[in-house]
Scaffold this active site. Structure first.
Site, PDB file in Angstrom:
ATOM      1  N   GLU A  41     -33.734 -45.368 -59.953  1.00  0.00           N
ATOM      2  CA  GLU A  41     -33.887 -46.545 -60.812  1.00  0.00           C
ATOM      3  C   GLU A  41     -34.143 -46.130 -62.259  1.00  0.00           C
ATOM      4  O   GLU A  41     -33.554 -46.692 -63.196  1.00  0.00           O
ATOM      5  CB  GLU A  41     -35.041 -47.403 -60.296  1.00  0.00           C
ATOM      6  CG  GLU A  41     -35.354 -48.613 -61.134  1.00  0.00           C
ATOM      7  CD  GLU A  41     -36.753 -49.143 -60.848  1.00  0.00           C
ATOM      8  OE1 GLU A  41     -37.318 -49.778 -61.752  1.00  0.00           O
ATOM      9  OE2 GLU A  41     -37.283 -48.898 -59.751  1.00  0.00           O
ATOM     10  N   ASP A  45     -31.512 -47.127 -65.156  1.00  0.00           N
ATOM     11  CA  ASP A  45     -31.947 -47.973 -66.269  1.00  0.00           C
ATOM     12  C   ASP A  45     -31.441 -47.422 -67.599  1.00  0.00           C
ATOM     13  O   ASP A  45     -30.920 -48.164 -68.443  1.00  0.00           O
ATOM     14  CB  ASP A  45     -33.475 -48.060 -66.262  1.00  0.00           C
ATOM     15  CG  ASP A  45     -34.020 -48.823 -67.459  1.00  0.00           C
ATOM     16  OD1 ASP A  45     -33.829 -50.044 -67.511  1.00  0.00           O
ATOM     17  OD2 ASP A  45     -34.622 -48.187 -68.344  1.00  0.00           O
ATOM     18  N   ASP A 114     -34.227 -53.876 -59.584  1.00  0.00           N
ATOM     19  CA  ASP A 114     -34.509 -52.438 -59.529  1.00  0.00           C
ATOM     20  C   ASP A 114     -33.479 -51.708 -58.673  1.00  0.00           C
ATOM     21  O   ASP A 114     -33.091 -50.571 -58.980  1.00  0.00           O
ATOM     22  CB  ASP A 114     -35.906 -52.184 -58.964  1.00  0.00           C
ATOM     23  CG  ASP A 114     -37.017 -52.654 -59.900  1.00  0.00           C
ATOM     24  OD1 ASP A 114     -36.729 -52.917 -61.080  1.00  0.00           O
ATOM     25  OD2 ASP A 114     -38.170 -52.757 -59.437  1.00  0.00           O
ATOM     26  N   GLU A 117     -30.250 -51.011 -60.559  1.00  0.00           N
ATOM     27  CA  GLU A 117     -30.413 -49.833 -61.424  1.00  0.00           C
ATOM     28  C   GLU A 117     -30.387 -48.550 -60.607  1.00  0.00           C
ATOM     29  O   GLU A 117     -29.809 -47.539 -61.041  1.00  0.00           O
ATOM     30  CB  GLU A 117     -31.713 -49.940 -62.211  1.00  0.00           C
ATOM     31  CG  GLU A 117     -31.686 -51.047 -63.259  1.00  0.00           C
ATOM     32  CD  GLU A 117     -32.989 -51.188 -64.015  1.00  0.00           C
ATOM     33  OE1 GLU A 117     -32.949 -51.699 -65.143  1.00  0.00           O
ATOM     34  OE2 GLU A 117     -34.054 -50.786 -63.490  1.00  0.00           O
TER      35      GLU A 117
END
EC number: 3.1.26.3
Length: 226
Positions: A41, A45, A114, A117
């Protein structure tokens, strides 16, 4: 995990993993295993932010940094990612611990966001930056085509505040009414009281700030400004 479900997910993503263990890890919440998706994640991101920033830079050569930042924030915020997750039917593929399953974690916006990502991070490690960039652009094609600079890209709290100030109404109040989960995986519930609405609107998020933004967005919808 059911291979039929996994294959269906990969078709919807538009990508088949060479290393299926990366896909499994991307779908695994901290509550289910020590080999969870939080590192993926973190990676995803940053990749998502870069890809969207690069796309906006080339699509809008005359737009200033402020508007580009607001457009990027709109495209990478939690509820946009959760919308993508629902388009992929991601909830049915998540690996959650018993507590999260019982509390409906497969529907929770923060967990869905989440995981998107984490999937981006997994695809990058499974392939290369060019592949994951094209995949993200495919996912975001409609949203990138529709987005434009301007006030609409200001965050919900700012737009709600400006709306109320323009009508000489009191500013909204935000109250934390619940915090669930452990320190590393909390969910905040916020009540937002707005002049003109008879009842508080509710927002949830993985941080107080995100929950307040979610509540402000709901208030804007009730005021028919969204």
């Amino acid at each position: 995990m059911n291979p039929i479900v996994i294959n269906r997910l990969q078709r919807k993503l538009g990508y088949t993993f060479n290393h299926q263990e990366l896909l499994q890890q991307a779908l695994t919440h901290r509550s289910a295993s020590s080999k969870h998706n939080e590192r993926l994640e973190f990676l995803g991101d940053s990749i998502l932010s870069f890809v969207i920033a690069n796309a906006l830079y080339h699509r809008f050569p005359r737009v200033d940094e402020g508007d580009m930042s607001r457009m990027r924030a709109t495209l990478v915020r939690g509820n946009t990612l959760a919308e993508l997750a629902r388009e992929f039917d991601l909830g049915e593929c998540l690996r959650l611990g018993p507590g999260e399953l019982k509390s409906g974690g497969f529907r929770r916006e923060s967990i869905l966001a989440d995981t998107v990502e984490a999937l981006i991070g997994g695809v990058f490690l499974d392939s290369n930056i060019q592949t994951v960039e094209q995949l993200i652009l495919n996912w975001y094609k409609t949203r990138l085509d529709e987005i434009s600079p301007g006030d609409k890209q200001k965050d919900p709290k700012t737009r709600l505040q400006e709306y109320l100030q323009g009508r000489h109404l009191p500013l909204p109040s935000y109250l934390v009414v619940q915090v669930r989960g452990e320190a590393h995986d909390q969910e905040f519930t916020i009540h937002c009281q707005v002049s003109g609405l008879s009842e508080p609107v509710v927002g949830t998020g993985s941080s107080r700030r995100k929950a307040e933004q979610a509540a402000a967005e709901q208030a804007l919808k009730k005021l028919e400004l969204e």
